[in-house]
Design a protein around this motif. Structure first.
Motif: not given
Length: 227
Positions: A96-99, A119-124, A131-134, A147-151
């Motif tokens: 998923t996005v989170y994973e 992880v939640p901070q990066l996604l924010k 979109f965590t479970n997408q 997502v790639a940038i957050a990673r």
């Protein structure tokens, strides 16, 4: 002392010279676009900076660390300081996005407490907190690149390299990704954008380094795409 310094760097593949006598200094906190046509040497420069390839001649220094003869076991340490975003996203389809974002921390040995905090901070930051479970297949190209940038930001790198990050995106998503890169730069991260997109580079209005046949042919403090 510059954050990044290429000192008379040459890279040869057999008889082919991909980079020739490159001298380039990038200061901490800069936003630099590296432009040029296909085969100009842009991607080779990136590979040398992240120690994916070794230089033939010269020196490369990153944050006072001479990485010219970096040892294999030191490469992961370097790459925690340099986040990289690619044109084709390189997301893990079965996560998923989170994973996907968490995975970057897991492979470096981060504990669960740090992962659930970071992880939640990066996604924010990238606007994907909902979109965590997408799954990647359910996302648009722009969302996958976010997502790639957050990673890439998982280890709070000093440097973010975006190698043709808008190559697979439409004009609306392209502008959103460029604005996000500018926002990350404003937070203090040094951003290196590798692109052949004239509109993107001219929109940013920051430093532009032009390459041609492995050499730097122009370096403008507030430049435009001149090719």
């Amino acid at each position: 002392m510059p954050l990044i310094e290429f000192r008379n760097v040459t890279k040869k593949y057999g008889h082919y010279t991909a980079c020739k006598g490159v001298n380039l200094a990038i200061e901490d906190g800069e936003f630099v676009s590296i432009v040029g046509q296909s085969g100009a040497g842009k991607t080779t420069l990136v590979k040398l900076l992240i120690a994916e390839e070794k230089i033939t001649e010269g020196r490369i220094v990153v944050a006072d660390w001479d990485i010219t003869n970096i040892r294999p076991r030191e490469v992961p340490i370097l790459r925690e300081q340099i986040g990289v975003v690619f044109q084709d996203f390189k997301l893990l389809e079965k996560k998923t996005v989170y994973e996907n974002v968490a995975f970057a921390l897991e492979v470096s040995g981060a504990d669960n407490a740090r992962i659930t905090n970071v992880v939640p901070q990066l996604l924010k930051i990238v606007g994907l907190e909902n979109f965590t479970n997408q799954w990647p297949y359910a996302l648009s190209g722009g969302e996958m690149q976010r997502v790639a940038i957050a990673r890439a930001l998982a280890h709070r790198p000093k440097i973010l390299i975006a190698d043709e990050p808008t190559g697979n995106l439409d004009s609306i998503n392209t502008k959103e990704i460029v604005n996000l890169l500018q926002k990350i730069n404003e937070f203090g991260t040094t951003v290196i954008l590798v692109s052949h997109n004239k509109e993107v580079v001219n929109y940013i209005k920051k430093r532009v380094v032009t390459m041609h046949q492995g050499e730097i042919t122009s370096d403008q403090a507030r430049g435009r795409y001149l090719l």
